[in-house]
Design an enzyme around this catalytic site. Structure first.
Site, PDB file in Angstrom:
ATOM      1  N   GLU A  16      -1.573  -9.182   3.359  1.00 35.27           N
ATOM      2  CA  GLU A  16      -1.553  -9.757   4.502  1.00 35.27           C
ATOM      3  C   GLU A  16      -2.952 -10.212   4.806  1.00 35.27           C
ATOM      4  O   GLU A  16      -3.020 -11.005   5.958  1.00 35.27           O
ATOM      5  CB  GLU A  16      -0.905  -8.556   5.462  1.00 35.27           C
ATOM      6  CG  GLU A  16      -1.696  -7.550   5.861  1.00 35.27           C
ATOM      7  CD  GLU A  16      -1.442  -6.279   4.772  1.00 35.27           C
ATOM      8  OE1 GLU A  16      -1.913  -5.245   5.400  1.00 35.27           O
ATOM      9  OE2 GLU A  16      -1.123  -6.610   3.634  1.00 35.27           O
ATOM     10  N   CYS A  18       0.962  -1.139   0.038  1.00 34.48           N
ATOM     11  CA  CYS A  18      -0.036   0.027  -0.161  1.00 34.48           C
ATOM     12  C   CYS A  18       0.769   1.359  -0.002  1.00 34.48           C
ATOM     13  O   CYS A  18       1.384   1.404  -0.930  1.00 34.48           O
ATOM     14  CB  CYS A  18      -0.992   0.104   1.116  1.00 34.48           C
ATOM     15  SG  CYS A  18      -2.339   1.299   0.998  1.00 34.48           S
ATOM     16  N   HIS A  35      -3.432  -4.845   0.007  1.00 30.08           N
ATOM     17  CA  HIS A  35      -3.042  -5.726   1.268  1.00 30.08           C
ATOM     18  C   HIS A  35      -3.124  -7.073   1.341  1.00 30.08           C
ATOM     19  O   HIS A  35      -4.087  -7.847   1.753  1.00 30.08           O
ATOM     20  CB  HIS A  35      -3.923  -5.048   2.519  1.00 30.08           C
ATOM     21  CG  HIS A  35      -3.532  -3.636   2.801  1.00 30.08           C
ATOM     22  ND1 HIS A  35      -2.889  -3.226   3.663  1.00 30.08           N
ATOM     23  CD2 HIS A  35      -4.429  -2.620   2.419  1.00 30.08           C
ATOM     24  CE1 HIS A  35      -2.885  -2.016   3.886  1.00 30.08           C
ATOM     25  NE2 HIS A  35      -3.831  -1.529   2.953  1.00 30.08           N
TER      26      HIS A  35
END
Length: 545
Positions: free
Chosen positions: A514, A386, A512
């Site tokens: 994750e 990001c 993102h």
């Protein structure tokens, strides 16, 4: 009809209700049941999207764009629970809905009160999950600590729900603390007794207690807790501190926690040995990996443990996928740009991979730029997420494309070279809450790129949370200088992934990843980043790659 488990906490905060809830969900999945988990947060914010990470930790984003509590990240990593806008209920959201109904005229003639209007709204929101998803058990975690004034409407709501659902259809599991007093050499059960007493005052009798403790609880202490808290002795479950949080569901299972929960809910256990074995392998890899790799996370919220929770866990998942032992180093970005070359060499000594995570605001930006430059110039694998991608773009613009003073319009409005600029659809937005580019979007990968090789497919879906993007007006110059855009949104020119040619591993993404990583299913970007860092580490140590 689904069964319900209500998770509450007492004595102190930060006991790990989120992980406990996720682990209970895991036990039920291993027992053959479909589950969904909800988090109820007593704060008056509608969602945590506008909170500073120092206030609340990271914001976890779902596929449908909900900005939620970080505990939903635990639910995702441990279980297959569906997660969406209805998975996080806040006081702000509840009151907003009730006030809108009052203004619309739904309560004409009536006085709107906490009971029944607020509690009915909470119960309605809780039951939505059962209606939307085909699940056997709904787990509801109540945030905060028993006794907090803001949490009372939620506790009253679950009291009512337990009565409405009936015997064996709903239970309360209370997580509490048994402190160890070093001076006396004793554990103390009184705080737990008082916490359960608080619940019982409002009509909630826990069926099961999970007690966090540093020291083992002997038979006498267990009997005392059971007696004063009015629960069966077998339902007082010890939760000792562990080195690896992914061992917890296995520890719970070894103590027969799954059997007790199923018994209380009137459910039978089904075979789930294959799924358990898969989880055991994850724990074994984490326990037995001997080859170390050091990765540095350069951010500005480093002092708060939960600020980058999903990133930390995804890196550990990547290490499992790579068969490596991860040494995670947190590096504060605020003063990196002030360091000399010698000082930077010292700061990055032994580090074989650099990750720059997301964030907002100008503080720490120049330090992150210095870290990105160091990784690029010294052949250290770099992974930007990001804001980390925007950092990579700005650094490349300044030092490779020679666009002096290049920047993002987030940090400098009238910059000469706005290589990062606000998304067009964001320009006229006035309200800050829930208005970013949020949720799951498609990304088309370029053939022959590193990203395409890692994913092994032409298109992927990833979750986003941002207002700014790469300025496509600089695309040709960047590609000419060696930075290619390897992932784009199919509609329009929005850059999703960038790479640098000729570097061991330099990749950054606007999304993102994750949020989609699990210990038993590491996200491919994290797995390959850790692998690349491992290669560099072996090279530094003179080992064969």
């Amino acid at each position: 009809m689904a069964k319900y488990i209500f998770i509450t906490g007492g004595v102190v905060s930060s006991l790990g209700k989120g992980i406990a809830s996720a682990c209970i969900g895991k036990l039920l999945e291993w027992s053959g049941y479909k589950i969904a988990i909800i988090k109820c947060d007593p704060y008056i914010n509608v969602d945590p999207g506008t909170m500073n990470p120092y206030q609340h930790g990271e914001v976890y984003v779902t596929d449908d764009g909900a900005e939620t509590d970080l505990d939903l990240g635990h639910y995702f990593r441990y279980t297959n629970s569906p997660l969406s806008q209805i998975s996080n209920i806040t006081t702000g959201k509840v009151y907003q809905n009730v006030i809108n109904k009052e203004r619309r005229g739904d309560f004409l003639g009536g006085t709107v009160q906490v009971i029944p209007h607020i509690t009915n709204e909470i119960k309605h929101n809780v039951r939505q999950v059962e209606k939307k998803y085909d699940v056997d058990v709904v787990i509801v975690e109540i945030g905060g600590t028993t006794g907090d004034i803001e949490g009372l409407p939620f506790l009253e709501s679950i009291r009512q729900l337990k009565n409405e659902l009936g015997y064996r259809n709903a239970i309360n599991i209370h997580l509490t603390l048994i402190p160890f007093i070093k001076a006396a050499g004793e554990i103390k059960t009184k705080p737990t007794q008082h916490s359960v007493g608080k619940l019982r005052e409002i009509g909630i009798q826990p069926e099961i207690l999970i007690v966090r403790t540093e020291k083992p609880i002997d038979r006498g202490a267990r009997a005392k807790i059971a007696l004063f808290c009015n629960v069966d002795q077998e339902c007082v479950l010890e939760a000792r501190d562990v080195k690896d949080i992914y061992e917890i569901p296995l520890n719970f299972r070894s103590k027969g926690f799954d059997r007790i929960i199923l018994k209380k809910l009137g459910l039978k256990k089904k075979d789930g040995k294959k799924a358990v074995r898969k989880w055991e392998k994850v724990v074994e890899v984490r326990r037995n990996a001997t080859e170390k790799v050091r990765i540095g996370v350069v951010g500005k919220y480093i002092t708060l443990q939960d600020a980058y929770k999903s990133i930390d866990e995804a890196l550990h998942h990547g290490a499992v996928g790579a068969g490596l032992d991860l040494d995670l180093v947190k590096l504060e970005s605020d003063d990196f740009h002030k360091k000399t070359k010698k000082q930077l060499d010292e700061a990055f000594k032994g580090i074989s991979g650099v990750l720059v995570p997301g964030g907002f605001g100008i503080r720490g930006i120049e330090g992150k730029l210095a870290a990105a430059k160091y990784a690029r110039e010294n052949g250290i694998p770099y992974f930007g997420i990001c804001l980390g991608m925007q950092i990579a773009v700005i650094e490349f613009a300044r030092n490779v494309c020679k666009l002096r003073g290049a920047n993002s319009t987030e940090f400098r409005k009238n910059v000469k070279y706005p290589v990062i600029s606000m998304l067009t659809e964001q320009e006229n937005i006035k309200w800050m809450g829930g208005t970013m580019r949020l949720g799951k979007y498609k990304c088309k990968l370029k053939k022959g790129s590193l990203a395409r090789k890692i994913y092994g497919k032409d298109t992927v879906w990833e979750r986003h949370r941002h207002r700014y993007e790469f300025n496509s007006g600089f695309k040709e110059l960047f590609q000419k200088k060696g930075m290619k855009i390897s992932g784009v949104h199919p509609r329009g020119s929005l850059a999703e992934i960038i790479e640098i040619s000729g570097h061991p591993w330099y990749l950054a993404v606007q999304f993102h990843p994750e949020f989609r990583s699990k210990p038993d299913a590491p996200h491919p970007l994290f797995r390959e980043f850790v692998k690349a860092a491992g290669k560099i580490s072996r090279k530094k140590e003179g080992k064969a790659a």
